[in-house]
Design a protein around this motif. Structure first.
Motif, PDB file in Angstrom:
ATOM      1  N   HIS A  10       6.672  -2.934   1.394  1.00  0.00           N
ATOM      2  CA  HIS A  10       7.549  -1.836   1.009  1.00  0.00           C
ATOM      3  C   HIS A  10       6.795  -0.880   0.103  1.00  0.00           C
ATOM      4  O   HIS A  10       6.196  -1.292  -0.894  1.00  0.00           O
ATOM      5  CB  HIS A  10       8.770  -2.372   0.262  1.00  0.00           C
ATOM      6  N   SER A  11       6.783   0.416   0.435  1.00  0.00           N
ATOM      7  CA  SER A  11       6.218   1.452  -0.416  1.00  0.00           C
ATOM      8  C   SER A  11       4.777   1.109  -0.800  1.00  0.00           C
ATOM      9  O   SER A  11       3.910   1.016   0.065  1.00  0.00           O
ATOM     10  CB  SER A  11       7.121   1.644  -1.638  1.00  0.00           C
ATOM     11  N   THR A  51       9.196   8.683   0.305  1.00  0.00           N
ATOM     12  CA  THR A  51       8.446   8.563   1.562  1.00  0.00           C
ATOM     13  C   THR A  51       9.385   8.936   2.704  1.00  0.00           C
ATOM     14  O   THR A  51       9.917   8.067   3.392  1.00  0.00           O
ATOM     15  CB  THR A  51       7.904   7.130   1.758  1.00  0.00           C
ATOM     16  N   SER A  91       9.630   1.934   4.270  1.00  0.00           N
ATOM     17  CA  SER A  91       9.645   3.031   3.290  1.00  0.00           C
ATOM     18  C   SER A  91       8.279   3.213   2.637  1.00  0.00           C
ATOM     19  O   SER A  91       8.133   3.137   1.412  1.00  0.00           O
ATOM     20  CB  SER A  91      10.701   2.761   2.203  1.00  0.00           C
ATOM     21  N   THR A  92       7.277   3.464   3.453  1.00  0.00           N
ATOM     22  CA  THR A  92       5.923   3.613   2.934  1.00  0.00           C
ATOM     23  C   THR A  92       5.222   4.765   3.629  1.00  0.00           C
ATOM     24  O   THR A  92       5.816   5.457   4.460  1.00  0.00           O
ATOM     25  CB  THR A  92       5.137   2.293   3.079  1.00  0.00           C
ATOM     26  N   THR A  93       3.971   4.979   3.294  1.00  0.00           N
ATOM     27  CA  THR A  93       3.221   6.106   3.845  1.00  0.00           C
ATOM     28  C   THR A  93       1.752   5.768   3.965  1.00  0.00           C
ATOM     29  O   THR A  93       1.240   4.918   3.218  1.00  0.00           O
ATOM     30  CB  THR A  93       3.383   7.356   2.955  1.00  0.00           C
ATOM     31  N   GLY A 133       7.194  -2.900  -3.867  1.00  0.00           N
ATOM     32  CA  GLY A 133       6.758  -1.550  -4.174  1.00  0.00           C
ATOM     33  C   GLY A 133       6.373  -1.353  -5.631  1.00  0.00           C
ATOM     34  O   GLY A 133       6.502  -2.247  -6.477  1.00  0.00           O
ATOM     35  N   HIS A 155      15.131   5.091  -0.507  1.00  0.00           N
ATOM     36  CA  HIS A 155      13.824   4.433  -0.529  1.00  0.00           C
ATOM     37  C   HIS A 155      13.909   2.907  -0.558  1.00  0.00           C
ATOM     38  O   HIS A 155      12.959   2.239  -0.182  1.00  0.00           O
ATOM     39  CB  HIS A 155      13.055   4.923  -1.766  1.00  0.00           C
ATOM     40  N   PHE A 182       6.295  -2.160   8.121  1.00  0.00           N
ATOM     41  CA  PHE A 182       6.146  -1.161   7.061  1.00  0.00           C
ATOM     42  C   PHE A 182       7.530  -0.609   6.716  1.00  0.00           C
ATOM     43  O   PHE A 182       8.208  -0.040   7.575  1.00  0.00           O
ATOM     44  CB  PHE A 182       5.227  -0.038   7.505  1.00  0.00           C
ATOM     45  N   GLY A 237       3.305  -1.602   1.317  1.00  0.00           N
ATOM     46  CA  GLY A 237       2.787  -1.201   2.623  1.00  0.00           C
ATOM     47  C   GLY A 237       1.413  -0.572   2.514  1.00  0.00           C
ATOM     48  O   GLY A 237       0.531  -0.809   3.349  1.00  0.00           O
ATOM     49  N   MET A 238       1.205   0.218   1.466  1.00  0.00           N
ATOM     50  CA  MET A 238      -0.102   0.824   1.247  1.00  0.00           C
ATOM     51  C   MET A 238      -1.148  -0.241   0.917  1.00  0.00           C
ATOM     52  O   MET A 238      -2.322  -0.119   1.276  1.00  0.00           O
ATOM     53  CB  MET A 238      -0.003   1.865   0.140  1.00  0.00           C
TER      54      MET A 238
END
Length: 315
Positions: free
Chosen positions: A105-106, A250, A134-136, A34, A275, A132, A109-110
């Motif tokens: 992670h975070s 997230t 703790s991501t968005t 992340g 997170h 994925f 993941g993005m």
């Protein structure tokens, strides 16, 4: 023993890459950390996967540009789009053949989502599974820091203003004395009910390695990204999404929307966790990654989906 490599990208940024496992393993797992962290954040997952799968899997972690032991970057390149391109380069260079499972992670993941968005054919040809953590896929849409919306707006304003200042500070790194003073704030922001002191020390150490340009520069891109449409186009890949119910960055709606976009994704909500799930709840994260790997390994030679199944979107 892990092998440490330096991958030089086309713009001369050097990525620090750590690889363990044989080059001819059945599956390569790439774990992406992340924002402000580094590849060490996955140490419990690397140890568990090595014990579970031995030489059947090859494990790859790397420090994103401007983080950890990787070199600095130009401010214009502090974007998720650039990180997606970097991931494409890592896969092509470090794992040029065979199926790949991507675990993010975070910001990591993005980055995976950006890889799928910008390189749909390459993504579909190689990617066999997704995790994925703790991501968005919706930027800061759901980020309220566990506070009232009014206070959250004020914090976001202060955060984004501060990020703009930090982004102009170049390759400087946060002073250790300042990070020690901020440790209670880091603990509150990133962790849930429980926090191992060793984990907060590791996180603080990682932040100390990130350049101020990276800490500030990536903030705008992270807040603006929206990739649910990209996820919806990925089809039936084995997948998992995990989140802590005390995650202030997230929160659960982020993972719920990812799971809704990826019907094959198994959603796990960890009570009391924040997170940093791979540290706070390593057993749950390990089990999720292993579950996706089991499905991938049960279909030998699966190198991802049909390229046509991933929508081609103009970057």
């Amino acid at each position: 023993m892990p092998e440490h490599r330096e991958l030089r990208l086309s713009d001369d940024v050097r990525l620090h890459v750590t690889v363990s496992g044989p080059a001819d393993a059945e599956v390569t797992v790439v774990l992406l950390h992340g924002w402000t962290l580094d590849g060490r954040s996955w140490h419990r997952q690397v140890a568990d996967l090595r014990e579970r799968f031995a030489d059947r899997v090859r494990l790859v972690t790397y420090d994103a540009r401007g983080h950890g032991r990787s070199s600095c970057l130009a401010l214009r390149d502090a974007t998720l789009a650039q990180l997606g391109d970097d991931l494409a380069a890592v896969v092509d260079e470090i794992a040029p053949s065979g199926p790949v499972v991507l675990v993010g992670h975070s910001m990591g993941g993005m980055t995976v989502m950006e890889y799928a968005h910008r390189h749909p054919d390459r993504f579909a040809a190689r990617t066999a599974g997704l995790v994925f953590v703790s991501t968005t896929a919706e930027g800061h849409t759901h980020t309220v820091y566990g506070l009232s919306p009014r206070i959250a707006r004020l914090i976001r304003l202060a955060e984004t203003t501060g990020a703009g200042v930090l982004a102009r500070c170049g390759g400087w790194r946060p002073p250790h004395a300042l990070l020690r003073a901020l440790r209670p704030s880091i603990r509150w922001m990133l962790f849930g009910d429980r926090c191992d002191p060793a984990d907060i020390r590791l996180v603080t150490s990682a932040v100390a390695r990130a350049t101020l340009r990276s800490i500030g520069g990536f903030r705008a891109s992270i807040g603006a990204q929206h990739r649910l449409e990209t996820l919806t186009a990925l089809g039936g890949l084995p997948a998992a999404a995990l989140v802590g119910d005390r995650d202030r960055l997230t929160p659960p709606p982020c993972a719920e929307s990812i799971a809704a976009a990826l019907p094959t994704a198994e959603l796990t909500v960890c009570p009391g966790a924040g997170h940093m799930l791979m540290m706070e709840r390593p057993d749950e994260v390990n089990a999720a990654v292993a579950g996706v790997l089991d499905r991938v390994l049960a279909a030998p030679g699966a190198g991802g989906g049909d390229p046509a199944a991933v929508a081609t979107v103009t970057p």
